[in-house]
Write an enzyme that holds these catalytic residues in place. Structure first.
Site, PDB file in Angstrom:
ATOM      1  N   ASP A  24       0.821  -1.230   0.000  1.00 35.18           N
ATOM      2  CA  ASP A  24       0.000   0.000   0.000  1.00 35.18           C
ATOM      3  C   ASP A  24       0.845   1.267   0.000  1.00 35.18           C
ATOM      4  O   ASP A  24       0.584   2.201  -0.752  1.00 35.18           O
ATOM      5  CB  ASP A  24      -1.064   0.001   1.114  1.00 35.18           C
ATOM      6  CG  ASP A  24      -0.529  -0.117   2.523  1.00 35.18           C
ATOM      7  OD1 ASP A  24       0.688  -0.346   2.708  1.00 35.18           O
ATOM      8  OD2 ASP A  24      -1.339   0.026   3.470  1.00 35.18           O
ATOM      9  N   GLY A 112      -2.037  -7.322  14.307  1.00 42.37           N
ATOM     10  CA  GLY A 112      -1.966  -7.160  12.850  1.00 42.37           C
ATOM     11  C   GLY A 112      -3.328  -7.275  12.195  1.00 42.37           C
ATOM     12  O   GLY A 112      -3.432  -7.604  11.019  1.00 42.37           O
ATOM     13  N   GLU A 148      -2.264   8.597  11.997  1.00 32.07           N
ATOM     14  CA  GLU A 148      -1.340   7.523  12.388  1.00 32.07           C
ATOM     15  C   GLU A 148       0.097   7.875  12.005  1.00 32.07           C
ATOM     16  O   GLU A 148       1.026   7.636  12.765  1.00 32.07           O
ATOM     17  CB  GLU A 148      -1.785   6.207  11.733  1.00 32.07           C
ATOM     18  CG  GLU A 148      -0.970   5.046  12.210  1.00 32.07           C
ATOM     19  CD  GLU A 148      -1.758   3.747  12.316  1.00 32.07           C
ATOM     20  OE1 GLU A 148      -3.004   3.773  12.254  1.00 32.07           O
ATOM     21  OE2 GLU A 148      -1.096   2.713  12.462  1.00 32.07           O
ATOM     22  N   ASP A 160      -5.520  -0.204   5.867  1.00 34.37           N
ATOM     23  CA  ASP A 160      -6.342  -0.548   7.027  1.00 34.37           C
ATOM     24  C   ASP A 160      -7.497   0.444   7.202  1.00 34.37           C
ATOM     25  O   ASP A 160      -8.633   0.058   7.477  1.00 34.37           O
ATOM     26  CB  ASP A 160      -5.485  -0.567   8.305  1.00 34.37           C
ATOM     27  CG  ASP A 160      -4.326  -1.540   8.200  1.00 34.37           C
ATOM     28  OD1 ASP A 160      -4.271  -2.291   7.199  1.00 34.37           O
ATOM     29  OD2 ASP A 160      -3.476  -1.554   9.099  1.00 34.37           O
TER      30      ASP A 160
HETATM   31  C1  GLA Z   1       0.146  -2.429   8.446  1.00 34.49           C
HETATM   32  C2  GLA Z   1      -0.078  -1.034   7.865  1.00 34.49           C
HETATM   33  C3  GLA Z   1      -0.688  -1.122   6.467  1.00 34.49           C
HETATM   34  C4  GLA Z   1       0.091  -2.076   5.566  1.00 34.49           C
HETATM   35  C5  GLA Z   1       0.354  -3.409   6.272  1.00 34.49           C
HETATM   36  C6  GLA Z   1       1.261  -4.310   5.485  1.00 34.49           C
HETATM   37  O1  GLA Z   1      -1.080  -3.041   8.679  1.00 34.49           O
HETATM   38  O2  GLA Z   1      -0.917  -0.277   8.700  1.00 34.49           O
HETATM   39  O3  GLA Z   1      -0.763   0.173   5.904  1.00 34.49           O
HETATM   40  O4  GLA Z   1       1.279  -1.484   5.132  1.00 34.49           O
HETATM   41  O5  GLA Z   1       0.919  -3.225   7.554  1.00 34.49           O
HETATM   42  O6  GLA Z   1       0.668  -4.714   4.303  1.00 34.49           O
END
Ligand code: GLA
Length: 369
Positions: A24, A112, A148, A160
């Site tokens: 992303d 995660g 963030e 996210d």
């Molecule tokens: C975290 C970050 C996302 C993305 C993922 C890895 O969740 O918040 O923006 O980069 O890691 O894909």
């Protein structure tokens, strides 16, 4: 006597990413699913001129006079997420009224699964709506991401926050992080999403994540492209020799991962479970060897899952350095899978994983009734 002003509650889901990890922030493709685990922000008008945000679950929050919200500083705890959002909204010219906001969440924290984005999105909706304003969802997602990055200190992409706001029942969200266009994707019929939490939390995950972001930016600079999205799988063999070892490995992951997302979506449309299995296996291997964000527990969970009957595919999901695997499992095999994976993990690591059978849920909104 005046009737008390009613409390209003807003929800935002966590997410699990099916394909497209660490793409992303490289303007690539992602394919997250919003989960039926959510953060809730219950907000009521307050008479003290302050925005107070608290949570019995997360610990003591904070309280600031509403007119100071543009100039507050991070405190290094969970309250940085909601107050980072409040600050962004205030900077965008939204006059946040005095409120008492209470937070609850069923999204496992720091696993995660997008718990911080769910918190940001639920609070963003609560504060905007109680300010009597309406923002386009994309602007809300961008504000939450900015909170963030600028306040909580993770240089995250937009996946996210986007999933928290744009999720849909029974669908994954295919997002192009360059154009920010998205479309909803139907998952394979008869297949369930099972998330297995390794319980591993890496203390330095945030700094390691930020290092990956800068390694990718450095690789893009050396290749003369704006972002690694500008490099296709076809271009890669000619460009690869221009990069030193570490940026080369990081870029190799990103370039091929973007292609895997598109292949994943095509495999869903064809109903091709065999292709999904190979795509997820390759994605995990790449995250583990080239991107170096896996760990022995996640590698084990993926290998073990692939040996269990009824498993279509498995890989680590999210930022990594611990956290969860995502498993696509045939509906009739879910129960036996949950028992088998827990037993194998317990035997190997002497700890019980948490296993969640998930549904794809709708994006953020107000909880009515
Ligand atoms: C975290 C970050 C996302 C993305 C993922 C890895 O969740 O918040 O923006 O980069 O890691 O894909």
């Amino acid at each position: 006597m005046k009737a008390p002003l009613p409390m209003r509650t807003f929800r935002a889901p966590g997410r699990v990413n099916l394909c497209g990890e660490h793409t992303d922030y490289n303007q690539g493709y992602v394919l997250p699913v919003a989960l039926d685990m959510e953060c809730r922000a219950a907000a009521a008008p307050a008479g003290d001129g302050r925005l107070t945000i608290d949570s019995a679950l997360l610990g003591p929050g904070g309280s600031y006079r509403v007119e100071e919200l543009t100039s507050i500083a991070p405190r290094g705890d969970w309250s940085d997420y909601p107050f980072g959002v409040a600050r962004q909204l205030a900077l965008a010219g939204i006059e946040i009224p005095p409120l008492a906001v209470s937070i609850t969440s069923t999204v496992p924290l720091g696993a995660g699964l997008g718990s911080s984005a769910a918190l940001e999105a639920a609070v963003a909706l609560a504060l905007t709506q109680l300010a009597g304003r309406e923002l386009p969802r994309l602007q809300t997602a961008k504000l939450c991401q900015a909170a963030e990055r600028e306040f909580a200190g993770t240089q995250c992409g937009i996946m996210d926050q986007f999933a928290a706001l744009y999720g849909a029942e029974n669908r994954a969200v295919l997002l192009d992080c360059r154009s920010l266009e998205h479309r909803l994707v139907a998952l394979l019929a008869g297949m369930r999403i099972v998330v297995v939490d390794s319980g591993v939390k890496h203390k330095l995950a945030a700094s390691a994540y930020n290092r990956r972001v800068s390694e990718c930016a450095a690789a893009a600079r050396r290749l003369g492209v704006e972002s690694l999205r500008g490099v296709s799988v076809e271009d890669w063999p000619a460009l690869e020799p221009k990069l030193p070892d570490i940026p080369r490995k990081r870029a190799r992951h990103v370039v091929h991962e973007n292609r895997r997302v598109l292949a994943f979506v095509e495999a869903c449309a064809r109903g091709d479970a065999g292709a999904l299995r190979e795509i997820m296996r390759a994605a995990h291997r790449s995250l583990s060897r080239d991107y170096e964000v896996s760990c022995p527990e996640l590698d084990f969970l993926v290998e073990a899952a692939l040996e269990i009957d009824g498993v279509v595919g498995a890989r680590m999901t999210g930022g990594g350095f611990g956290g969860c695997t995502v498993n696509l499992v045939r509906a009739e095999a879910v129960e036996s899978f949950c028992a088998a994976i827990a037993a194998r993990y317990g035997q190997a690591f002497r700890r019980a994983p948490r296993v969640y059978c998930c549904r794809a849920a709708a994006g953020a909104g107000e909880v009515k009734g």
